[in-house]
Design an enzyme around this catalytic site. Structure first.
Site, short mmCIF file in Angstrom:
data_model
loop_
_atom_site.label_atom_id
_atom_site.label_comp_id
_atom_site.label_asym_id
_atom_site.label_seq_id
_atom_site.Cartn_x
_atom_site.Cartn_y
_atom_site.Cartn_z
N HIS A 31 0.86 -1.19 0.00
CA HIS A 31 0.00 0.00 0.00
C HIS A 31 0.90 1.24 0.00
CE1 HIS A 31 -3.84 2.05 0.97
NE2 HIS A 31 -3.11 2.82 1.77
N MET A 35 0.14 11.70 -0.25
CA MET A 35 -0.51 12.83 0.43
C MET A 35 0.02 14.14 -0.15
SD MET A 35 0.00 11.42 4.27
CE MET A 35 -0.71 9.86 4.80
N HIS A 64 -2.81 4.77 -2.92
CA HIS A 64 -3.91 5.48 -2.26
C HIS A 64 -3.68 6.99 -2.38
CE1 HIS A 64 -6.02 6.29 1.89
NE2 HIS A 64 -6.68 6.81 0.88
N MET A 66 -4.49 10.49 -1.53
CA MET A 66 -5.15 11.45 -0.63
C MET A 66 -4.80 12.83 -1.18
SD MET A 66 -4.22 9.39 2.81
CE MET A 66 -2.99 8.45 1.94
N GLY A 140 -4.06 11.04 6.79
CA GLY A 140 -3.04 12.09 6.87
C GLY A 140 -1.77 11.64 7.58
N PHE A 141 -1.94 10.78 8.55
CA PHE A 141 -0.78 10.35 9.33
C PHE A 141 -0.89 8.88 9.69
CE2 PHE A 141 -1.40 14.84 9.92
CZ PHE A 141 -0.12 15.36 9.75
N GLY A 142 0.27 8.22 9.75
CA GLY A 142 0.30 6.86 10.26
C GLY A 142 0.27 6.90 11.78
N GLY A 143 0.05 5.74 12.37
CA GLY A 143 0.17 5.62 13.82
C GLY A 143 -1.00 6.17 14.63
N ASP A 173 -8.22 0.68 6.46
CA ASP A 173 -6.95 1.42 6.44
C ASP A 173 -6.89 2.41 7.60
OD1 ASP A 173 -4.61 2.71 5.76
OD2 ASP A 173 -5.40 3.62 3.91
N GLY A 174 -5.96 2.15 8.51
CA GLY A 174 -5.71 3.09 9.62
C GLY A 174 -5.91 2.44 10.97
N GLY A 175 -4.84 2.42 11.75
CA GLY A 175 -4.94 1.87 13.11
C GLY A 175 -5.18 0.37 13.14
N GLY A 195 0.28 -0.16 8.65
CA GLY A 195 1.59 0.48 8.69
C GLY A 195 2.29 0.12 9.98
#
Ligand code: DX5
Ligand code: ZN
Length: 234
Positions: A31, A35, A64, A66, A140-143, A173-175, A195
């Site tokens: 992935h 951004m 992806h 964004m 917008g952000f990982g983690g 996607d995310g968390g 991620g």
């Protein structure tokens, strides 16, 4: 079930090594989060990076976007080696021409939806897409921490796919970590973008293997039934 490590969580100083590591991890997809500093408040990388890492992986490249103006980026990312390009449903009137453009470039189509956006926004496009990418954080952000309130969207996507006899992937996607991946699988997801949840471990291979076991164990019974018909599995 598809595991898709996100390069955003890799060490950017060693992209060749990191890409090779994902390639050898047992994951199916890579992935790639793009951004633009406008659609989201962060800047990641562009087509040059996708092109640079493409020789080090045979995996399916899921790009992806964004980005506020994906129309200027579709061709460059297609040429750089994308297999699928995901655009956001929040772009409104632009979505239909963007889907057509991605198809005309011979690439798979992904449609992504942010946590605050209603599922009614994606319903008209379901028969035209290969993947519905349900954002489980605000992009917008990982983690970031998984937003539990997005789980009913996965159930809705699953019910629509079954009732309308469609076969798009349901990606989250995310968390996504070992706990939230199981919850999403239980709700009906089949593709897991992670991620921090996999790169945060010394062995990416072990993390991917563990995540796969968890999502397989938590898969919905009716998904297994669909899978037995050859439905969906890549
Ligand atoms: C979020 C991106 C994600 C990100 C996920 O804006 O779209 O793909 O890489 O990162 P984690 O898994 O760390 O939440
Ligand atoms: Zn992403």
């Amino acid at each position: 079930m598809i595991i898709a490590p996100s390069l955003l969580a890799a060490n950017f100083a060693r992209l060749e090594k990191e890409t090779r590591r994902v390639n050898a991890s047992g994951a199916e997809w890579l992935h790639l989060d793009v951004m633009d500093g406008h659609f989201v408040q962060n800047i990641s990388f562009g087509p040059a990076i996708v092109k640079a890492v493409r020789p080090f992986s045979k995996l399916f490249f899921d790009v992806h976007l964004m980005c506020s103006k994906p129309e200027i980026l579709l061709e460059p990312f297609a040429k750089a080696g994308a297999d699928q390009i995901d655009i956001h449903v929040e772009l409104g009137d632009q979505v239909t021409p963007l889907i057509w453009k991605i198809r005309s470039l011979g690439k798979k189509v992904g449609l992504s939806i942010n946590p605050p956006t209603s599922m009614a926004a994606v319903e008209p496009f379901l028969s035209q897409i290969d993947c519905l990418l349900i954002m489980t954080v605000n992009p917008g952000f990982g983690g970031q921490a998984f937003i539990t309130e997005t789980l009913p969207k996965i159930q809705q996507a699953f019910a629509w796919r079954r009732d309308k006899n469609l076969n798009y992937h349901i990606a989250v996607d995310g968390g996504i970590n070992f706990i939230t991946a199981g919850e999403c699988a239980h709700a009906g997801a089949d593709t897991f973008v992670a991620g921090t949840g996999v790169f945060g471990f010394p062995s990416l291979t072990r993390a991917v293997t563990k995540m796969r076991k968890i999502v397989e164990k938590n898969a919905r019974e009716d998904f297994k039934f669909d899978a037995s018909k050859g439905f969906l599995l890549a």
